[in-house]
Design an enzyme around this catalytic site. Structure first.
Site, PDB file in Angstrom:
ATOM      1  CG  ASP A  30      -2.068   0.962   1.102  1.00 31.52           C
ATOM      2  OD1 ASP A  30      -3.220   0.505   0.941  1.00 31.52           O
ATOM      3  OD2 ASP A  30      -1.829   2.191   1.146  1.00 31.52           O
ATOM      4  CB  ILE A  31       0.696   4.265  -2.115  1.00 32.63           C
ATOM      5  CG1 ILE A  31       1.741   5.206  -2.668  1.00 32.63           C
ATOM      6  CG2 ILE A  31      -0.573   5.010  -1.765  1.00 32.63           C
ATOM      7  CD1 ILE A  31       1.361   5.794  -4.017  1.00 32.63           C
ATOM      8  CG  ASN A  85     -12.162  -0.679   3.779  1.00 26.31           C
ATOM      9  OD1 ASN A  85     -12.647  -1.075   4.835  1.00 26.31           O
ATOM     10  ND2 ASN A  85     -10.987  -0.094   3.713  1.00 26.31           N
ATOM     11  CG  HIS A  98      -8.533  -2.874  -2.658  1.00 26.96           C
ATOM     12  ND1 HIS A  98      -9.470  -2.141  -3.348  1.00 26.96           N
ATOM     13  CD2 HIS A  98      -8.361  -2.228  -1.480  1.00 26.96           C
ATOM     14  CE1 HIS A  98      -9.845  -1.109  -2.630  1.00 26.96           C
ATOM     15  NE2 HIS A  98      -9.194  -1.142  -1.476  1.00 26.96           N
ATOM     16  CG  HIS A 100      -6.787  -3.004   2.919  1.00 28.36           C
ATOM     17  ND1 HIS A 100      -6.055  -1.850   2.782  1.00 28.36           N
ATOM     18  CD2 HIS A 100      -7.987  -2.767   2.321  1.00 28.36           C
ATOM     19  CE1 HIS A 100      -6.785  -0.920   2.155  1.00 28.36           C
ATOM     20  NE2 HIS A 100      -7.957  -1.457   1.862  1.00 28.36           N
TER      21      HIS A 100
END
Ligand code: AMP
Ligand code: ZN
Length: 117
Positions: A30-31, A85, A98, A100
């Site tokens: 993750d950025i 989410n 996606h 996480h």
């Protein structure tokens, strides 16, 4: 989906710190990490969310990659949280399904933070 940022990552058109790839999924860091380990697993094919009639083989490929990614990131034994989410109320901000994977520190006991709402 030409303009979808995660489709672009999957096609190699946007740089990302790749962690794992196979023919069905791509995993990358993750950025804006919210834990020492924060990696995203996405299907190569575009689905907006879990509610987008995702075929079971795609769902299964995404979730099968989770323990593989956890092992690569070194959190299999220490544990990790897996979050999807989904949609507006969940504050999904990128409209490409996606998962996480968060780990490397102890998480709070509760699963959600309503931020006073
Ligand atoms: P969500 O809020 O569940 O939709 O999560 C979207 C996540 O994607 C956030 O944690 C962002 O930090 C992350 N993100 C957005 N753009 C990128 C990118 N180009 N590369 C890696 N992670 C990203
Ligand atoms: Zn996409």
């Amino acid at each position: 989906m030409e303009k979808c940022i995660f489709c672009m990552v999957a096609r190699g058109e946007m740089s990302a710190k790749m962690v794992f790839e196979n023919e069905h999924v791509v995993a990358f860091d993750d950025i804006a990490p919210q834990a020492p380990v924060h990696t995203l697993v996405i299907p190569r094919t575009h689905y907006a969310s879990m509610s987008d009639s995702v075929p079971v083989d795609v769902l299964s490929a995404v979730f099968a990659a989770v323990p593989e990614v956890a092992a690569i990131k070194g959190v299999s034994d220490s544990g990790y949280r897996v979050i999807v989410n989904n949609g507006v109320d969940a504050n999904q901000t990128v409209g490409h399904l996606h998962v996480h994977i968060l780990g490397g520190r102890e998480m709070s006991h509760g699963m959600v933070n309503f931020e006073g709402k």
